[in-house]
Design a protein around this motif. Structure first.
Motif, PDB file in Angstrom:
ATOM      1  N   MET A 147       0.846  -1.205   0.000  1.00  0.00           N
ATOM      2  CA  MET A 147       0.000   0.000   0.000  1.00  0.00           C
ATOM      3  C   MET A 147       0.883   1.258   0.000  1.00  0.00           C
ATOM      4  O   MET A 147       1.815   1.373   0.785  1.00  0.00           O
ATOM      5  N   ARG A 148       0.599   2.185  -0.897  1.00  0.00           N
ATOM      6  CA  ARG A 148       1.410   3.400  -0.988  1.00  0.00           C
ATOM      7  C   ARG A 148       1.187   4.303   0.224  1.00  0.00           C
ATOM      8  O   ARG A 148       0.073   4.427   0.712  1.00  0.00           O
ATOM      9  N   LYS A 149       2.271   4.880   0.678  1.00  0.00           N
ATOM     10  CA  LYS A 149       2.108   5.808   1.805  1.00  0.00           C
ATOM     11  C   LYS A 149       1.449   7.089   1.307  1.00  0.00           C
ATOM     12  O   LYS A 149       1.594   7.460   0.159  1.00  0.00           O
ATOM     13  N   LYS A 150       0.788   7.794   2.204  1.00  0.00           N
ATOM     14  CA  LYS A 150       0.039   8.994   1.819  1.00  0.00           C
ATOM     15  C   LYS A 150       0.928  10.113   1.290  1.00  0.00           C
ATOM     16  O   LYS A 150       0.707  10.662   0.241  1.00  0.00           O
ATOM     17  N   CYS A 151       1.908  10.467   2.118  1.00  0.00           N
ATOM     18  CA  CYS A 151       2.698  11.619   1.741  1.00  0.00           C
ATOM     19  C   CYS A 151       4.131  11.209   1.482  1.00  0.00           C
ATOM     20  O   CYS A 151       4.792  10.720   2.375  1.00  0.00           O
ATOM     21  N   TYR A 152       4.553  11.365   0.233  1.00  0.00           N
ATOM     22  CA  TYR A 152       5.899  10.927  -0.071  1.00  0.00           C
ATOM     23  C   TYR A 152       6.884  11.925   0.406  1.00  0.00           C
ATOM     24  O   TYR A 152       6.688  13.100   0.297  1.00  0.00           O
ATOM     25  N   PRO A 153       7.921  11.484   0.811  1.00  0.00           N
ATOM     26  CA  PRO A 153       8.766  11.933   1.858  1.00  0.00           C
ATOM     27  C   PRO A 153       9.602  13.106   1.481  1.00  0.00           C
ATOM     28  O   PRO A 153       9.349  14.188   1.947  1.00  0.00           O
ATOM     29  N   GLN A 154      10.582  12.893   0.594  1.00  0.00           N
ATOM     30  CA  GLN A 154      11.482  13.981   0.289  1.00  0.00           C
ATOM     31  C   GLN A 154      11.780  14.697   1.595  1.00  0.00           C
ATOM     32  O   GLN A 154      11.561  15.883   1.733  1.00  0.00           O
ATOM     33  N   LYS A 155      12.228  13.928   2.576  1.00  0.00           N
ATOM     34  CA  LYS A 155      12.482  14.516   3.900  1.00  0.00           C
ATOM     35  C   LYS A 155      13.578  15.556   3.791  1.00  0.00           C
ATOM     36  O   LYS A 155      14.564  15.370   3.109  1.00  0.00           O
ATOM     37  N   LEU A 164      18.588   9.969  -5.212  1.00  0.00           N
ATOM     38  CA  LEU A 164      17.660  10.831  -5.966  1.00  0.00           C
ATOM     39  C   LEU A 164      16.256  10.243  -5.946  1.00  0.00           C
ATOM     40  O   LEU A 164      15.261  10.963  -5.811  1.00  0.00           O
ATOM     41  N   VAL A 165      16.184   8.933  -6.084  1.00  0.00           N
ATOM     42  CA  VAL A 165      14.872   8.277  -6.072  1.00  0.00           C
ATOM     43  C   VAL A 165      14.207   8.504  -4.712  1.00  0.00           C
ATOM     44  O   VAL A 165      13.039   8.892  -4.620  1.00  0.00           O
ATOM     45  N   LYS A 166      14.987   8.294  -3.655  1.00  0.00           N
ATOM     46  CA  LYS A 166      14.399   8.376  -2.307  1.00  0.00           C
ATOM     47  C   LYS A 166      14.085   9.814  -1.903  1.00  0.00           C
ATOM     48  O   LYS A 166      13.079  10.084  -1.256  1.00  0.00           O
ATOM     49  N   GLU A 167      14.980  10.724  -2.257  1.00  0.00           N
ATOM     50  CA  GLU A 167      14.817  12.092  -1.755  1.00  0.00           C
ATOM     51  C   GLU A 167      13.832  12.930  -2.551  1.00  0.00           C
ATOM     52  O   GLU A 167      13.091  13.729  -1.995  1.00  0.00           O
TER      53      GLU A 167
END
Ligand code: G3P
Length: 468
Positions: free
Chosen positions: A1-9, A79-82
């Motif tokens: 299940m996809r998380k609601k808000c993608y991070p780009q912390k 890059l993918v994660k951030e």
């Protein structure tokens, strides 16, 4: 299940372990004292770097490219994660970043290795009693501020010219994308650049931005981003600035255009990296007579775009932040109230926005003028090429545009009227990366591209020899 808000912390990564490539990440924010120390070391390092032979500077840049390419997988993974760059595009960004560094090393050796020689009697009234020698010397400390959408590529396009020209470099990576940028800089450190020559200042622009950009130690600023650049330019003082800021890149489609080619270019140009590119197509101005057919073709292609996770290499991934998604939604709602035709249902989940084509957009709608930086594309129907060009020139922005027609004369005539750079029969793009790249009006100041950047990051030193 996809998380609601993608991070780009934002820069709170302290330690990133990516197999053999381990690096300490960014603290939340550098203090002003730390910035002062960094500036001091940058000044010291620059003095000896300026004396380092050109060929040696070039050699180190080539070595950094090899190391960066060797580490393309972990940097791309960041890059993918951030910043939720689709996996394939992330690898492309890293590989693409090596090539301009190599080119800069070669170009730098050529253009900095040459000077000018003038004799005084070429000027009216003068005798041949003076010889003038000019050469290019470094400015000192270059401050580089790249944006979140290309934290690696748009950082190296500032780092490499600064270094080949004999400057030291202070990088303020974007909050989203800081870890990717730090990994890239680490590759430069591994290549053997001297201590203090390349430093990073992390933290939120809102907290340290002014202190950094107004710092007396900074001799030149290269910035890519939004309106912040206008504020920087007002405060920076008498130093050279290279800025690429907000845009509203337009695509004008004439009656005789190859509509399949146009549709393909609109999809690539408007929706790649979910529209988060300065050169993305941000408004389509199409002749009424072919608008229905074009809209149908684009709609069919939009339906095929995959939407979802960045790791799954979907075409449309979450935009960089919730505030960005909120801004885009504001534009969409405004268009809805004012009567735009929605070619797809508007869908949003957190900061993931489904691709949306808005037809019959009118000049009173915000989306006709403002930059969504997301996967929402307005279509304005026009009755003449002049009407399209007039719309573009009425904008505060002036970066890129494109025109589609089989009639070369018509294309050139219209291009000459646009106050921006225009491509004929292909979507706007920055590359190849050695091409000049500049924004007019509120889209920027100065010109990028490898040669232009090297020139901007140097000043002219003149020696005059008086003959007896
Ligand atoms: O700053 C320009 C960047 O956002 C777009 O570059 O290479 O995708 O055309 P590119």
């Amino acid at each position: 299940m996809r998380k609601k808000c993608y991070p780009q912390k934002s820069g709170i990564f302290r330690f990133v372990n990516l197999g053999k490539f381990i690096i300490y990440g960014a603290e939340t924010a550098c203090t002003q004292e730390e910035v002062n120390k960094i500036m001091e070391s940058a000044k010291i390092a620059q003095k000896s770097w300026a004396k380092t032979p050109l060929w040696k500077r070039a050699e180190l840049l080539h070595r950094a490219v090899a190391i960066l390419k060797e580490h393309k997988a972990p940097v791309a993974e960041c890059l993918v994660k951030e910043i939720a760059k689709p996996a394939k595009d992330a690898v492309t960004e890293v590989v693409r970043s090596g090539d301009p560094v190599s080119y800069t090393a070669e170009e730098g050796v050529r253009i900095l290795g040459e000077g000018k020689f003038l004799v005084s009697d070429s000027f009216p009234g003068d005798e041949r009693t003076k010889y003038c020698l000019t050469s290019k010397i470094p400015r000192g400390v270059v401050l580089a501020i790249p944006p979140f959408n290309y934290p690696v590529n748009l950082a190296v396009s500032k780092i490499a010219p600064a270094l080949i020209a004999g400057n030291s470099l202070v990088l303020k990576p974007p909050t989203h994308g800081a870890v990717s940028a730090l990994h890239m800089v680490h590759c430069f450190h591994l290549a053997g650049f001297p201590k203090g020559l390349i430093s990073c200042v992390t933290g939120k622009g809102s907290e340290i931005g002014d202190f950094l950009t107004m710092h007396h130690g900074v001799n030149c600023i290269s910035f890519t981003g939004g309106d912040t650049g206008i504020a920087i330019s007002k405060k920076a003082g008498m130093i050279p600035l290279q800025m690429e800021l907000g845009v509203k890149d337009a695509c004008i489609v004439l009656e005789d255009a190859d509509l399949d080619l146009v549709a393909a270019n609109i999809i690539k140009g408007g929706f790649s990296y979910s529209g988060q590119r300065c050169t993305a197509v941000k408004v389509i101005l199409v002749m009424e007579s072919v608008a229905d057919v074009l809209v149908e073709k684009v709609k069919a292609k939009v339906a095929k775009l995959t939407v979802g996770l960045r790791e799954d290499d979907c075409d449309i991934t979450p935009v960089v932040s919730e505030s960005s998604a909120n801004f885009i939604e504001g534009l969409v709602k405004d268009a809805k109230v004012k009567g735009a035709t929605f070619c797809q249902e508007y869908k949003r989940d957190g900061n993931l926005i489904w691709p949306l084509l808005l037809d019959n957009v009118q000049p009173d709608m915000r989306i006709a003028w403002e930059e969504p930086f997301g996967p929402v594309l307005p279509v304005i129907r026009i009755n003449s090429v002049e009407e399209g060009v007039h719309h573009c020139n009425a904008s505060n922005f002036g970066l890129r545009g494109c025109v589609f027609t089989k009639d070369v004369n018509k294309a050139i005539l219209s291009v000459m009227q646009w106050r921006r750079t225009v491509r004929i029969n292909s979507a706007p793009a920055r590359g190849p990366d050695h091409f000049p790249f500049q924004g007019l009006k509120d889209s920027g100041i100065g010109s990028q591209g490898i040669t232009n950047s090297i020139n901007m990051m140097t000043k002219i030193k003149t020696i005059v020899i008086n003959l007896p």
